[in-house]
Design a protein around this motif. Structure first.
Motif, PDB file in Angstrom:
ATOM      1  N   LYS A  86       5.166  51.392  -4.281  1.00  0.00           N
ATOM      2  CA  LYS A  86       6.516  51.763  -3.845  1.00  0.00           C
ATOM      3  C   LYS A  86       7.351  52.228  -5.036  1.00  0.00           C
ATOM      4  CE  LYS A  86       7.073  48.963   0.322  1.00  0.00           C
ATOM      5  NZ  LYS A  86       7.784  47.814   0.921  1.00  0.00           N
ATOM      6  N   SER A  87       7.175  51.586  -6.169  1.00  0.00           N
ATOM      7  CA  SER A  87       7.887  51.986  -7.381  1.00  0.00           C
ATOM      8  C   SER A  87       7.466  53.393  -7.809  1.00  0.00           C
ATOM      9  CB  SER A  87       7.619  50.972  -8.493  1.00  0.00           C
ATOM     10  OG  SER A  87       8.197  51.395  -9.699  1.00  0.00           O
TER      11      SER A  87
ATOM     12  N   THR B 148       9.953  56.558  -8.130  1.00  0.00           N
ATOM     13  CA  THR B 148      10.034  57.315  -9.382  1.00  0.00           C
ATOM     14  C   THR B 148       9.794  58.802  -9.130  1.00  0.00           C
ATOM     15  OG1 THR B 148       9.327  55.407 -10.667  1.00  0.00           O
ATOM     16  CG2 THR B 148       9.056  57.556 -11.701  1.00  0.00           C
ATOM     17  N   ALA B 149       8.788  59.113  -8.335  1.00  0.00           N
ATOM     18  CA  ALA B 149       8.490  60.521  -8.022  1.00  0.00           C
ATOM     19  C   ALA B 149       9.639  61.154  -7.246  1.00  0.00           C
ATOM     20  CB  ALA B 149       7.187  60.624  -7.239  1.00  0.00           C
ATOM     21  N   ASN B 150      10.195  60.435  -6.279  1.00  0.00           N
ATOM     22  CA  ASN B 150      11.311  60.978  -5.497  1.00  0.00           C
ATOM     23  C   ASN B 150      12.551  61.192  -6.355  1.00  0.00           C
ATOM     24  OD1 ASN B 150       9.886  61.217  -3.095  1.00  0.00           O
ATOM     25  ND2 ASN B 150      10.432  59.166  -2.400  1.00  0.00           N
ATOM     26  N   SER B 151      12.799  60.294  -7.293  1.00  0.00           N
ATOM     27  CA  SER B 151      13.930  60.469  -8.218  1.00  0.00           C
ATOM     28  C   SER B 151      13.730  61.692  -9.099  1.00  0.00           C
ATOM     29  CB  SER B 151      14.098  59.232  -9.110  1.00  0.00           C
ATOM     30  OG  SER B 151      14.492  58.127  -8.348  1.00  0.00           O
ATOM     31  N   ALA B 152      12.503  61.884  -9.570  1.00  0.00           N
ATOM     32  CA  ALA B 152      12.199  63.050 -10.409  1.00  0.00           C
ATOM     33  C   ALA B 152      12.376  64.344  -9.615  1.00  0.00           C
ATOM     34  CB  ALA B 152      10.785  62.948 -10.973  1.00  0.00           C
ATOM     35  N   ILE B 153      12.004  64.323  -8.336  1.00  0.00           N
ATOM     36  CA  ILE B 153      12.187  65.498  -7.476  1.00  0.00           C
ATOM     37  C   ILE B 153      13.674  65.810  -7.332  1.00  0.00           C
ATOM     38  CG2 ILE B 153      11.994  66.340  -5.085  1.00  0.00           C
ATOM     39  CD1 ILE B 153       9.293  64.782  -4.959  1.00  0.00           C
TER      40      ILE B 153
ATOM     41  N   THR C  92       3.441  65.973  -4.995  1.00  0.00           N
ATOM     42  CA  THR C  92       2.014  65.634  -4.856  1.00  0.00           C
ATOM     43  C   THR C  92       1.790  64.161  -5.202  1.00  0.00           C
ATOM     44  OG1 THR C  92       1.339  67.885  -5.363  1.00  0.00           O
ATOM     45  CG2 THR C  92      -0.316  66.162  -5.689  1.00  0.00           C
ATOM     46  N   GLN C  93       2.397  63.716  -6.296  1.00  0.00           N
ATOM     47  CA  GLN C  93       2.250  62.314  -6.700  1.00  0.00           C
ATOM     48  C   GLN C  93       2.834  61.372  -5.646  1.00  0.00           C
ATOM     49  OE1 GLN C  93       4.072  62.147 -10.591  1.00  0.00           O
ATOM     50  NE2 GLN C  93       2.257  62.992 -11.595  1.00  0.00           N
ATOM     51  N   ALA C  94       3.985  61.729  -5.101  1.00  0.00           N
ATOM     52  CA  ALA C  94       4.608  60.895  -4.066  1.00  0.00           C
ATOM     53  C   ALA C  94       3.725  60.852  -2.819  1.00  0.00           C
ATOM     54  CB  ALA C  94       5.998  61.421  -3.715  1.00  0.00           C
ATOM     55  N   GLY C  95       3.138  61.987  -2.455  1.00  0.00           N
ATOM     56  CA  GLY C  95       2.263  62.038  -1.283  1.00  0.00           C
ATOM     57  C   GLY C  95       1.023  61.180  -1.456  1.00  0.00           C
ATOM     58  N   GLU C  96       0.413  61.253  -2.647  1.00  0.00           N
ATOM     59  CA  GLU C  96      -0.774  60.433  -2.920  1.00  0.00           C
ATOM     60  C   GLU C  96      -0.419  58.951  -2.899  1.00  0.00           C
ATOM     61  OE1 GLU C  96      -2.157  61.973  -6.648  1.00  0.00           O
ATOM     62  OE2 GLU C  96      -2.978  63.785  -5.724  1.00  0.00           O
TER      63      GLU C  96
ATOM     64  N   GLN D 230       2.017  57.606  -1.246  1.00  0.00           N
ATOM     65  CA  GLN D 230       2.316  57.248   0.148  1.00  0.00           C
ATOM     66  C   GLN D 230       1.022  56.955   0.916  1.00  0.00           C
ATOM     67  OE1 GLN D 230       5.663  57.058   1.082  1.00  0.00           O
ATOM     68  NE2 GLN D 230       4.816  55.965   2.808  1.00  0.00           N
ATOM     69  N   LYS D 231      -0.019  57.765   0.688  1.00  0.00           N
ATOM     70  CA  LYS D 231      -1.318  57.517   1.326  1.00  0.00           C
ATOM     71  C   LYS D 231      -1.895  56.178   0.874  1.00  0.00           C
ATOM     72  CE  LYS D 231      -2.585  62.390   1.655  1.00  0.00           C
ATOM     73  NZ  LYS D 231      -3.429  63.438   1.080  1.00  0.00           N
ATOM     74  N   LEU D 232      -1.802  55.900  -0.431  1.00  0.00           N
ATOM     75  CA  LEU D 232      -2.307  54.630  -0.958  1.00  0.00           C
ATOM     76  C   LEU D 232      -1.532  53.463  -0.355  1.00  0.00           C
ATOM     77  CD1 LEU D 232      -4.085  52.930  -2.813  1.00  0.00           C
ATOM     78  CD2 LEU D 232      -2.507  53.455  -4.696  1.00  0.00           C
ATOM     79  N   LEU D 233      -0.220  53.624  -0.196  1.00  0.00           N
ATOM     80  CA  LEU D 233       0.592  52.567   0.404  1.00  0.00           C
ATOM     81  C   LEU D 233       0.114  52.255   1.817  1.00  0.00           C
ATOM     82  CD1 LEU D 233       3.021  50.665   0.152  1.00  0.00           C
ATOM     83  CD2 LEU D 233       4.459  52.555   0.969  1.00  0.00           C
ATOM     84  N   GLN D 234      -0.208  53.285   2.592  1.00  0.00           N
ATOM     85  CA  GLN D 234      -0.704  53.070   3.954  1.00  0.00           C
ATOM     86  C   GLN D 234      -2.030  52.313   3.940  1.00  0.00           C
ATOM     87  OE1 GLN D 234       1.207  53.520   6.613  1.00  0.00           O
ATOM     88  NE2 GLN D 234       2.694  54.159   5.075  1.00  0.00           N
ATOM     89  N   VAL D 235      -2.899  52.654   2.995  1.00  0.00           N
ATOM     90  CA  VAL D 235      -4.183  51.949   2.871  1.00  0.00           C
ATOM     91  C   VAL D 235      -3.931  50.480   2.520  1.00  0.00           C
ATOM     92  CG1 VAL D 235      -6.288  51.754   1.482  1.00  0.00           C
ATOM     93  CG2 VAL D 235      -5.517  53.993   2.282  1.00  0.00           C
TER      94      VAL D 235
END
Length: 149
Positions: free
Chosen positions: A16-17, A21-26, A61-65, A67-72
């Protein structure tokens, strides 16, 4: 089981962190791109905007990856006692304690160190599918699986 729940929560918090971080950078890159003023040197303006766009895409891309890991990670049931090493397994070996979820490295809980690793990592793949009592040799070290939970 409580330790497995704590390790899983540590993984979830870490991912989640990474998303935050990725969303803040975006958001920062978008703001920088929007505040870029067009100067007499038009090429410099366009280059700056293109660089900001690349930064946005990289972080998306980093946020998407993540997010997928979070679901797993959220699909892991820490109360499950596996027969073989798999995602969500905690393994006590002759050389250390391992938790198979995400690549976090060493995590200390209650005075004990756990190596939190991804099942897709080379070490994770060496352990994957093994049972209690099996031996795993990796980089010249032999791990005896003493306990699997």
């Amino acid at each position: 089981m409580e330790v497995k729940q704590q390790l899983l929560q540590t993984c979830i918090d870490h991912v989640k962190s990474r998303i935050d971080t990725a969303n803040s950078a975006i958001a920062e890159a978008r703001e920088a791109a929007n505040s870029e003023t067009k100067s007499s040197a038009g090429d410099k303006y366009e280059t700056g905007r293109a660089m900001m766009q690349q930064e946005i895409e990289k972080n998306a891309t980093q946020a998407g990856e993540a997010q997928k890991l979070l679901q797993v990670l959220k699909s892991i049931d820490p109360s499950k006692i596996p027969v073989t090493v798999q995602l969500g397994s905690m393994v006590k070996t002759s050389l250390g304690h391992y938790y198979f979820a995400a690549s976090l490295g060493k995590v200390s809980l209650d005075g004990r160190d756990y190596f939190v690793i991804s099942p897709g990592s080379p070490l994770g793949q060496a352990f994957f599918g093994k049972r209690q009592g099996d031996k795993v040799t990796f980089l010249g070290q032999t791990h005896l699986i003493e306990e699997l939970s």
